[in-house]
Design a protein around this motif. Structure first.
Motif, PDB file in Angstrom:
ATOM      1  N   UNK A 285       7.213   0.879  -7.817  1.00 30.32           N
ATOM      2  CA  UNK A 285       8.314   1.200  -7.573  1.00 30.32           C
ATOM      3  C   UNK A 285       7.925   1.853  -6.012  1.00 30.32           C
ATOM      4  N   UNK A 286       9.193   1.860  -4.867  1.00 25.78           N
ATOM      5  CA  UNK A 286       9.442   2.209  -3.421  1.00 25.78           C
ATOM      6  C   UNK A 286       9.698   4.373  -3.801  1.00 25.78           C
TER       7      UNK A 286
ATOM      8  N   UNK B 295       5.760   3.396   0.392  1.00 24.13           N
ATOM      9  CA  UNK B 295       6.329   3.801   1.151  1.00 24.13           C
ATOM     10  C   UNK B 295       6.111   2.802   2.551  1.00 24.13           C
ATOM     11  N   UNK B 296       6.941   2.385   2.773  1.00 24.45           N
ATOM     12  CA  UNK B 296       7.694   2.163   4.267  1.00 24.45           C
ATOM     13  C   UNK B 296       7.940   3.259   5.859  1.00 24.45           C
TER      14      UNK B 296
ATOM     15  N   UNK C 153      -1.640   0.265   5.756  1.00 23.32           N
ATOM     16  CA  UNK C 153      -1.546  -1.107   6.000  1.00 23.32           C
ATOM     17  C   UNK C 153      -0.441  -1.317   6.523  1.00 23.32           C
ATOM     18  N   UNK C 154      -0.770  -2.348   8.110  1.00 18.46           N
ATOM     19  CA  UNK C 154       0.178  -2.892   8.703  1.00 18.46           C
ATOM     20  C   UNK C 154       1.306  -3.622   8.141  1.00 18.46           C
ATOM     21  N   UNK C 155       2.423  -3.584   8.551  1.00 19.77           N
ATOM     22  CA  UNK C 155       3.453  -4.300   7.980  1.00 19.77           C
ATOM     23  C   UNK C 155       3.681  -5.342   8.222  1.00 19.77           C
ATOM     24  N   UNK C 156       3.037  -5.479   9.841  1.00 21.76           N
ATOM     25  CA  UNK C 156       3.342  -7.087  10.219  1.00 21.76           C
ATOM     26  C   UNK C 156       2.084  -8.196  10.446  1.00 21.76           C
ATOM     27  N   UNK C 157       0.917  -7.121  10.767  1.00 21.10           N
ATOM     28  CA  UNK C 157      -0.434  -8.214  10.159  1.00 21.10           C
ATOM     29  C   UNK C 157      -0.957  -8.293   9.298  1.00 21.10           C
TER      30      UNK C 157
ATOM     31  N   UNK D 152       2.085   2.733   3.777  1.00 25.44           N
ATOM     32  CA  UNK D 152       1.097   3.221   2.251  1.00 25.44           C
ATOM     33  C   UNK D 152       1.239   3.512   1.367  1.00 25.44           C
ATOM     34  N   UNK D 153      -0.079   2.578   0.363  1.00 23.92           N
ATOM     35  CA  UNK D 153       0.295   1.932  -1.092  1.00 23.92           C
ATOM     36  C   UNK D 153      -0.503   3.118  -2.291  1.00 23.92           C
ATOM     37  N   UNK D 154       0.236   3.939  -2.449  1.00 27.12           N
ATOM     38  CA  UNK D 154      -1.183   4.967  -4.129  1.00 27.12           C
ATOM     39  C   UNK D 154      -0.972   3.684  -4.878  1.00 27.12           C
ATOM     40  N   UNK D 155      -2.351   3.519  -6.080  1.00 21.70           N
ATOM     41  CA  UNK D 155      -2.489   2.926  -6.870  1.00 21.70           C
ATOM     42  C   UNK D 155      -2.974   3.378  -7.973  1.00 21.70           C
ATOM     43  N   UNK D 156      -2.562   3.662  -9.019  1.00 23.43           N
ATOM     44  CA  UNK D 156      -2.672   3.917 -10.012  1.00 23.43           C
ATOM     45  C   UNK D 156      -3.558   3.592 -11.262  1.00 23.43           C
TER      46      UNK D 156
END
Length: 160
Positions: A26-27, A132-133, A77-81, A112-116
């Motif tokens: 989900x975004x 999230x971006x 995380x870095x969206x580019x690298x 940001x990524x949240x894993x459940x």
């Protein structure tokens, strides 16, 4: 003609299978995001300048005693690298889970990524993901931490 008909049917089946699969990614574009039995709240604690601002993220399970997800991880995380920083690794999901990050850290590690994880999910394959971006644009800003606490409590009550 028969081969063409069989090919058409197989092609249609292959194309429609993803429509019936349950996607658990989900975004979370909003500063208050709810999906299933999990809610994510964002707020910003304002400092004297932008560099001293702090981002507060509150992850709250909504399922009560019968929660679908019992553990979570948080990754910046870095969206580019594609460089990643693990902020929370496979931690028990409490009634409130607050992550604090410097606002400036989102300049380099904006995603940001949240894993459940549920009881049948492995560490490598979570049951749900919310990403999230960056910090949501409409995330409320407060001058005192007590304002953030009140906002989180009020928002949670509105969801229930």
């Amino acid at each position: 003609m028969k081969k063409t008909g069989i090919f058409a049917v197989l092609f249609f089946i292959i194309l429609t299978v993803p429509c019936y699969s349950q996607d658990n990614t989900h975004y979370g574009a909003d500063y208050i995001f709810k999906t299933g039995d999990v809610a994510v709240f964002w707020a910003v604690l304002k400092g004297p300048d932008v560099k001293s601002n702090m981002v507060y993220i509150n992850i709250v399970p909504l399922g009560g005693k019968e929660m679908k997800y019992t553990r979570y991880s948080a990754i910046a995380s870095n969206v580019f690298s594609k460089e990643e920083e693990i902020l929370v690794k496979y931690k028990k999901l409490e009634s409130e889970n607050i992550i604090k990050r410097d606002y400036g850290s989102f300049l380099n590690m904006s995603e940001m990524t949240f894993l459940f994880y549920g009881k049948n999910d492995s560490k490598k394959k979570p049951g749900m993901e919310i990403y999230y971006k960056g910090v949501p644009d409409a995330a409320p800003e407060f001058l005192e931490e007590s304002g953030i606490t009140a906002f989180f409590e009020h928002s949670l009550e509105k969801l229930k």
